[in-house]
Design a protein around this motif. Structure first.
Motif, PDB file in Angstrom:
ATOM      1  N   PRO A  88      10.194  -5.216  -0.745  1.00 34.38           N
ATOM      2  CA  PRO A  88      11.650  -5.069  -0.924  1.00 34.38           C
ATOM      3  C   PRO A  88      12.103  -3.620  -1.042  1.00 34.38           C
ATOM      4  O   PRO A  88      13.282  -3.334  -0.928  1.00 34.38           O
ATOM      5  N   LEU A  89      11.162  -2.697  -1.276  1.00 34.32           N
ATOM      6  CA  LEU A  89      11.514  -1.288  -1.406  1.00 34.32           C
ATOM      7  C   LEU A  89      11.460  -0.540  -0.087  1.00 34.32           C
ATOM      8  O   LEU A  89      12.394   0.154   0.285  1.00 34.32           O
ATOM      9  N   CYS A  90      10.340  -0.671   0.621  1.00 29.25           N
ATOM     10  CA  CYS A  90      10.154   0.116   1.846  1.00 29.25           C
ATOM     11  C   CYS A  90      10.158  -0.726   3.105  1.00 29.25           C
ATOM     12  O   CYS A  90      10.115  -0.189   4.211  1.00 29.25           O
ATOM     13  N   MET A  91      10.154  -2.055   2.963  1.00 31.85           N
ATOM     14  CA  MET A  91      10.188  -3.004   4.082  1.00 31.85           C
ATOM     15  C   MET A  91       8.910  -2.993   4.910  1.00 31.85           C
ATOM     16  O   MET A  91       8.869  -3.554   5.998  1.00 31.85           O
ATOM     17  N   ASN A  92       7.835  -2.360   4.406  1.00 33.99           N
ATOM     18  CA  ASN A  92       6.545  -2.432   5.082  1.00 33.99           C
ATOM     19  C   ASN A  92       5.880  -3.770   4.779  1.00 33.99           C
ATOM     20  O   ASN A  92       6.207  -4.438   3.789  1.00 33.99           O
ATOM     21  N   LEU A  93       4.923  -4.167   5.640  1.00 34.09           N
ATOM     22  CA  LEU A  93       4.229  -5.434   5.456  1.00 34.09           C
ATOM     23  C   LEU A  93       3.383  -5.401   4.196  1.00 34.09           C
ATOM     24  O   LEU A  93       2.740  -4.391   3.874  1.00 34.09           O
ATOM     25  N   GLU A 133      20.484   2.293  -5.281  1.00 36.20           N
ATOM     26  CA  GLU A 133      19.866   1.507  -4.210  1.00 36.20           C
ATOM     27  C   GLU A 133      19.287   2.407  -3.136  1.00 36.20           C
ATOM     28  O   GLU A 133      18.177   2.178  -2.641  1.00 36.20           O
ATOM     29  N   PHE A 134      20.021   3.445  -2.755  1.00 37.87           N
ATOM     30  CA  PHE A 134      19.506   4.414  -1.788  1.00 37.87           C
ATOM     31  C   PHE A 134      18.248   5.104  -2.331  1.00 37.87           C
ATOM     32  O   PHE A 134      17.285   5.328  -1.597  1.00 37.87           O
ATOM     33  N   ASN A 135      18.264   5.459  -3.611  1.00 42.02           N
ATOM     34  CA  ASN A 135      17.108   6.112  -4.211  1.00 42.02           C
ATOM     35  C   ASN A 135      15.887   5.212  -4.171  1.00 42.02           C
ATOM     36  O   ASN A 135      14.768   5.670  -3.914  1.00 42.02           O
ATOM     37  N   ARG A 136      16.081   3.940  -4.456  1.00 41.88           N
ATOM     38  CA  ARG A 136      14.950   3.011  -4.410  1.00 41.88           C
ATOM     39  C   ARG A 136      14.400   2.868  -3.000  1.00 41.88           C
ATOM     40  O   ARG A 136      13.191   2.794  -2.791  1.00 41.88           O
ATOM     41  N   ARG A 137      15.303   2.833  -2.028  1.00 39.57           N
ATOM     42  CA  ARG A 137      14.848   2.652  -0.643  1.00 39.57           C
ATOM     43  C   ARG A 137      14.190   3.911  -0.107  1.00 39.57           C
ATOM     44  O   ARG A 137      13.251   3.838   0.682  1.00 39.57           O
ATOM     45  N   MET A 138      14.696   5.069  -0.503  1.00 32.81           N
ATOM     46  CA  MET A 138      14.162   6.330  -0.004  1.00 32.81           C
ATOM     47  C   MET A 138      13.058   6.889  -0.905  1.00 32.81           C
ATOM     48  O   MET A 138      12.501   7.947  -0.624  1.00 32.81           O
ATOM     49  N   HIS A 139      12.782   6.180  -2.026  1.00 33.68           N
ATOM     50  CA  HIS A 139      11.743   6.601  -2.981  1.00 33.68           C
ATOM     51  C   HIS A 139      12.030   7.996  -3.535  1.00 33.68           C
ATOM     52  O   HIS A 139      11.144   8.854  -3.642  1.00 33.68           O
ATOM     53  N   ILE A 140      13.312   8.219  -3.870  1.00 25.90           N
ATOM     54  CA  ILE A 140      13.689   9.520  -4.432  1.00 25.90           C
ATOM     55  C   ILE A 140      13.514   9.486  -5.956  1.00 25.90           C
ATOM     56  O   ILE A 140      13.957   8.559  -6.591  1.00 25.90           O
ATOM     57  N   LYS A 149       0.819  -1.208   0.000  1.00 24.01           N
ATOM     58  CA  LYS A 149       0.000   0.000   0.000  1.00 24.01           C
ATOM     59  C   LYS A 149       0.856   1.263   0.000  1.00 24.01           C
ATOM     60  O   LYS A 149       0.450   2.301  -0.520  1.00 24.01           O
ATOM     61  N   HIS A 150       2.070   1.163   0.594  1.00 25.23           N
ATOM     62  CA  HIS A 150       2.929   2.348   0.690  1.00 25.23           C
ATOM     63  C   HIS A 150       3.532   2.709  -0.668  1.00 25.23           C
ATOM     64  O   HIS A 150       3.529   3.867  -1.080  1.00 25.23           O
ATOM     65  N   CYS A 151       4.036   1.703  -1.364  1.00 26.55           N
ATOM     66  CA  CYS A 151       4.682   1.944  -2.666  1.00 26.55           C
ATOM     67  C   CYS A 151       3.688   1.846  -3.822  1.00 26.55           C
ATOM     68  O   CYS A 151       4.002   2.248  -4.941  1.00 26.55           O
ATOM     69  N   GLN A 152       2.510   1.235  -3.531  1.00 26.92           N
ATOM     70  CA  GLN A 152       1.485   1.043  -4.548  1.00 26.92           C
ATOM     71  C   GLN A 152       2.004   0.193  -5.709  1.00 26.92           C
ATOM     72  O   GLN A 152       1.856   0.533  -6.889  1.00 26.92           O
ATOM     73  N   VAL A 153       2.634  -0.905  -5.341  1.00 31.84           N
ATOM     74  CA  VAL A 153       3.151  -1.840  -6.343  1.00 31.84           C
ATOM     75  C   VAL A 153       2.779  -3.255  -5.939  1.00 31.84           C
ATOM     76  O   VAL A 153       2.574  -3.560  -4.767  1.00 31.84           O
ATOM     77  N   HIS A 154       2.664  -4.140  -6.949  1.00 33.66           N
ATOM     78  CA  HIS A 154       2.462  -5.559  -6.702  1.00 33.66           C
ATOM     79  C   HIS A 154       3.820  -6.236  -6.595  1.00 33.66           C
ATOM     80  O   HIS A 154       4.768  -5.897  -7.318  1.00 33.66           O
ATOM     81  N   VAL A 155       3.914  -7.204  -5.710  1.00 39.03           N
ATOM     82  CA  VAL A 155       5.176  -7.896  -5.460  1.00 39.03           C
ATOM     83  C   VAL A 155       4.960  -9.386  -5.636  1.00 39.03           C
ATOM     84  O   VAL A 155       4.089  -9.974  -4.978  1.00 39.03           O
ATOM     85  N   ARG A 156       5.732  -9.978  -6.509  1.00 40.22           N
ATOM     86  CA  ARG A 156       5.655 -11.425  -6.704  1.00 40.22           C
ATOM     87  C   ARG A 156       6.445 -12.140  -5.625  1.00 40.22           C
ATOM     88  O   ARG A 156       7.298 -11.564  -4.969  1.00 40.22           O
ATOM     89  N   GLY A 157       6.178 -13.419  -5.443  1.00 37.65           N
ATOM     90  CA  GLY A 157       6.913 -14.217  -4.488  1.00 37.65           C
ATOM     91  C   GLY A 157       6.161 -14.377  -3.177  1.00 37.65           C
ATOM     92  O   GLY A 157       5.022 -13.926  -3.020  1.00 37.65           O
ATOM     93  N   LYS A 158       6.820 -15.002  -2.232  1.00 37.42           N
ATOM     94  CA  LYS A 158       6.220 -15.285  -0.934  1.00 37.42           C
ATOM     95  C   LYS A 158       6.817 -14.406   0.156  1.00 37.42           C
ATOM     96  O   LYS A 158       7.014 -14.827   1.288  1.00 37.42           O
TER      97      LYS A 158
END
Length: 222
Positions: free
Chosen positions: A19-24, A215-222, A5-14
């Motif tokens: 992987p971007l923001c570490m939220n549930l 990598e920092f940009n992806r994690r910080m959503h810059i 919900k935070h990044c508004q993206v679908h994530v494949r896998g289990k």
């Protein structure tokens, strides 16, 4: 497929966290073994030649230390220091490669334990200062060398390089404190440690800087 919900993206896998923001992650549209984003492939090693080179350098170092001690007699038993240093390096390298899924944490624990034990035994033997003069700076240098060798052998990812970047900076700061507070009588090992830290940190910035920035940009959503 799970959703963040935070990044508004679908994530494949289990995965349980994004992987971007570490939220549930929430919700699954389906559950299938094919939902795995990537197959689980064990880490492979291309380090046979590197290991042989390190072994050769280790043998040469021991021989040179004995020759140096013979030609230039000193009250310091340099061969013993070299042998124990190399043994520690090999044991650390083996332990790190066996604990390959959390290498930075393993190295940090090893550095902490060796440093604490050296200070304890130095204190118990009427404090001669050998722990902060020699053992801790040399241990930090060996730790940085092991991190570099392991990263090359195992071809680690950008996330690991970020951790190494932070650890190299931390390892370089510690001996600076020894020098500034005038706690040491032999300054050369600490200077060597600071120098190696600066070199490795600069190498990471130059050769992995763009990847680390991304990598920092992806994690910080810059």
């Amino acid at each position: 497929m799970q959703y963040c919900k935070h990044c508004q993206v679908h994530v494949r896998g289990k995965r349980e966290t994004c992987p971007l923001c570490m939220n549930l992650l929430t919700g699954r549209e389906y559950s299938d073994d094919l939902d795995l984003a990537y197959p689980e492939i064990p880490l492979t090693f291309e380090g046979h030649l590197v290991i042989r080179i390190i072994l050769f350098i280790s043998i040469i170092s021991i021989v040179i230390s004995f020759v140096f001690n013979r030609v230039f007699p000193s009250h310091i038993n340099w061969p013993v220091f070299v042998v124990f240093g190399l043994v520690s390096m090999w044991l650390s390298l083996i332990a790190v490669m066996k604990k390959k899924h959390n290498i930075p944490k393993t190295i940090m624990w090893q550095v902490t334990i060796v440093s604490a034990l050296s200070i304890f035994w130095d204190y118990e033997t009427k404090w001669r200062g050998w722990s902060i003069n020699y053992v801790i700076p040399i241990t930090l240098v060996l730790a940085m060398l092991i991190m570099y060798i392991t990263a090359k052998i195992m071809k680690l990812g950008v996330r690991d390089y970020i951790l190494y970047f932070l650890l190299d900076g931390l390892f370089g700061i510690i001996p600076v404190g020894f020098i500034l507070f005038d706690w040491i009588s032999t300054i050369y090992p600490s200077i060597l440690c600071v120098t190696v830290s600066i070199i490795f940190t600069c190498a990471i910035i130059i050769f992995q800087g763009e990847n680390i920035k991304n990598e920092f940009n992806r994690r910080m959503h810059i």
